[in-house]
Design an enzyme around this catalytic site. Structure first.
Site, PDB file in Angstrom:
ATOM      1  N   TYR A  37      -1.634   0.106  10.098  1.00 20.60           N
ATOM      2  CA  TYR A  37      -1.878  -0.585   8.822  1.00 20.60           C
ATOM      3  C   TYR A  37      -0.641  -0.492   7.933  1.00 20.60           C
ATOM      4  CZ  TYR A  37      -3.594  -1.420   4.104  1.00 20.60           C
ATOM      5  OH  TYR A  37      -3.734  -1.895   2.833  1.00 20.60           O
ATOM      6  N   THR A  96       0.819  -1.209   0.000  1.00 19.11           N
ATOM      7  CA  THR A  96       0.000   0.000   0.000  1.00 19.11           C
ATOM      8  C   THR A  96       0.852   1.258   0.000  1.00 19.11           C
ATOM      9  OG1 THR A  96      -1.481   1.296   1.421  1.00 19.11           O
ATOM     10  CG2 THR A  96      -0.097  -0.286   2.517  1.00 19.11           C
TER      11      THR A  96
HETATM   12  N1  UFG Z   1     -12.858  11.243   2.264  1.00 16.20           N
HETATM   13  C1  UFG Z   1     -13.849  12.171   2.475  1.00 16.20           C
HETATM   14  N2  UFG Z   1     -15.091  11.717   2.809  1.00 16.20           N
HETATM   15  C2  UFG Z   1     -15.398  10.389   2.918  1.00 16.20           C
HETATM   16  C3  UFG Z   1     -14.363   9.443   2.696  1.00 16.20           C
HETATM   17  C4  UFG Z   1     -13.098   9.899   2.366  1.00 16.20           C
HETATM   18  O1  UFG Z   1     -13.633  13.384   2.394  1.00 16.20           O
HETATM   19  O2  UFG Z   1     -16.545  10.054   3.237  1.00 16.20           O
HETATM   20  C5  UFG Z   1     -11.525  11.718   1.871  1.00 16.20           C
HETATM   21  C6  UFG Z   1     -10.435  11.310   2.834  1.00 16.20           C
HETATM   22  O3  UFG Z   1     -10.358  12.201   3.886  1.00 16.20           O
HETATM   23  C7  UFG Z   1      -9.224  11.309   1.910  1.00 16.20           C
HETATM   24  C8  UFG Z   1      -9.794  10.904   0.549  1.00 16.20           C
HETATM   25  O4  UFG Z   1     -11.191  11.124   0.635  1.00 16.20           O
HETATM   26  O5  UFG Z   1      -8.722  12.597   1.805  1.00 16.20           O
HETATM   27  C9  UFG Z   1      -9.564   9.444   0.244  1.00 16.20           C
HETATM   28  O6  UFG Z   1      -9.962   8.692   1.368  1.00 16.20           O
HETATM   29  P1  UFG Z   1     -10.154   7.113   1.334  1.00 16.20           P
HETATM   30  O7  UFG Z   1     -10.624   6.709   2.698  1.00 16.20           O
HETATM   31  O8  UFG Z   1     -10.963   6.742   0.157  1.00 16.20           O
HETATM   32  O9  UFG Z   1      -8.699   6.569   1.051  1.00 16.20           O
HETATM   33  P2  UFG Z   1      -7.304   6.893   1.780  1.00 16.20           P
HETATM   34  O10 UFG Z   1      -6.565   7.825   0.873  1.00 16.20           O
HETATM   35  O11 UFG Z   1      -7.476   7.298   3.177  1.00 16.20           O
HETATM   36  O12 UFG Z   1      -6.684   5.447   1.833  1.00 16.20           O
HETATM   37  C10 UFG Z   1      -6.203   4.814   0.691  1.00 16.20           C
HETATM   38  C11 UFG Z   1      -6.401   3.317   0.822  1.00 16.20           C
HETATM   39  C12 UFG Z   1      -5.629   2.811   1.989  1.00 16.20           C
HETATM   40  C13 UFG Z   1      -4.193   3.218   1.820  1.00 16.20           C
HETATM   41  C14 UFG Z   1      -4.059   4.694   1.610  1.00 16.20           C
HETATM   42  C15 UFG Z   1      -2.654   5.055   1.299  1.00 16.20           C
HETATM   43  O13 UFG Z   1      -7.762   3.029   0.980  1.00 16.20           O
HETATM   44  O14 UFG Z   1      -5.729   1.401   2.055  1.00 16.20           O
HETATM   45  O15 UFG Z   1      -4.858   5.107   0.532  1.00 16.20           O
HETATM   46  O16 UFG Z   1      -2.512   6.398   1.029  1.00 16.20           O
HETATM   47  F1  UFG Z   1      -3.501   2.878   2.915  1.00 16.20           F
END
Ligand code: UFG
Length: 332
Positions: A141, A117
């Protein structure tokens, strides 16, 4: 050559399972069904319910099917959950993978593809992330995956084993043929949450943070279609089979979209103007995470086919509609 797919009943693993089956490659699946779905695996594919840490089970499966290749997806994958339950994440991701590596090596596995990841990089203040950048995760994680990468590296150096580690960026979308998709009901990922809001499954969507140093103040991510992630795994297998050396590769497209971009696209594709709330930042979110994906393209010859946010969103939405229709039918 038969391939063992661990976590093949899960979101990304099931796409890989279908892709291999479509290519006529025999596939065997192990999944403990903690987060995967039995119905994601068609009846003609050998399926074993259990943990990759179960050495007796995995050893028997490897021997019975004469397996020399493992693609290892099985893991817990929710960053905030890992903060609440770090030891659970280290057990299910790191400790279980250690047992899998040991069983694989004892049984003569030669090729290993491991799902890692972008979370291994932590907070990087950089336009794009290269594989050479420091790995200092900010979540259990990320650490659980980085520790697994290290074990694989060291074990491969000591034994006759080659591997490809793929560090995924933001995987989204669904199988273009709609055979599988992201089925977790309480998924926290943005694209899934946004299409659920578009379909009224969630009352609203929150934007976590609007004061980041990005063009529109919301976080920027490299959203990659799950079918292109599966394709990268197939390329990794072909690469390893041709006898080339182990590699650690970013798996993203190399371009970013903001949270607001994604919401705008979901609204456009769905035609639904769902409520959007501006909320405070979510703990641990870096402002911008975009892959430098040149190595993946150069070394594996990976050529993505769905590098288009509209397609990613359209497929995620179509899958969500399919889940909703199935629920409605079963409720009648
Ligand atoms: N977000 C929102 N509202 C929501 C959900 C997400 O604003 O309801 C934002 C988050 O704050 C973030 C972006 O959308 O800024 C992406 O969020 P995600 O939860 O979709 O994904 P992440 O970037 O947090 O996580 C992803 C993978 C992980 C990995 C990570 C590494 O899902 O498994 O990237 O950067 F570890």
């Amino acid at each position: 050559m038969t391939v063992l797919v661990t976590g093949g009943a899960g979101y990304i693993g099931s796409h890989m399972m279908y892709r291999l089956a479509d290519m006529g490659e025999p596939v065997v699946v192990i999944d403990n069904l903690q987060t995967g779905f039995r119905e994601s695996v068609p009846g003609n594919i050998p399926f074993y319910q259990g943990s990759v840490a179960d050495k007796a089970l995995v050893g028997r499966v490897l021997r019975e099917h004469g397996l020399k290749t493992v693609v290892h997806f099985a893991a817990s994958t929710v960053v905030p959950d890992s903060v609440r339950d770090p030891l659970g994440y280290y057990a299910n991701n790191t400790v279980a993978s250690r047992a899998l590596f040991e069983t694989a090596i004892e049984n003569g596995v030669k090729q290993f593809v491991f799902s890692s990841t972008a979370a291994v990089y932590g907070q990087l203040d950089s336009e794009v992330v290269t594989e050479a950048m420091p790995t200092v995760p900010v979540s259990p994680y990320g650490w659980s995956k980085l520790m697994t990468e290290v074990m694989l590296r060291d074990a491969a150096a000591a034994h006759d084993l080659n591997y490809v580690v793929l560090r995924y960026f933001n995987v989204a979308g669904a199988d273009p043929a709609m055979r599988t998709g992201q089925s977790t009901v309480a998924a926290t990922h943005l694209v899934k949450a946004a299409v659920q809001a578009a379909l009224g499954i969630r009352p609203k969507l929150e934007i976590f943070g609007t004061d980041y140093a990005t063009p529109d103040g919301s976080c920027v991510r490299d959203y990659i279609h799950v079918a292109d992630v599966a394709a990268a795994h197939v390329d990794a297998l072909l690469y390893l089979r041709s006898g080339r050396p182990s590699a650690i590769l970013n798996c993203g497209y190399g371009r970013g979209f903001s949270v607001r971009d994604v919401i705008g696209m979901v609204k456009a594709v769905s035609g639904s103007d769902f409520p959007v709330i501006e909320s405070p930042r979510r703990a641990g979110d870096p402002a911008r995470v975009v892959a430098d994906s040149r190595l993946l393209r150069e070394r594996l010859g990976w050529q993505p086919k769905h590098d288009d946010l509209r397609t990613i969103v359209a497929h995620a939405l179509a899958w969500e509609r399919k889940l909703l229709a199935a629920q409605t039918v079963s409720a009648v």
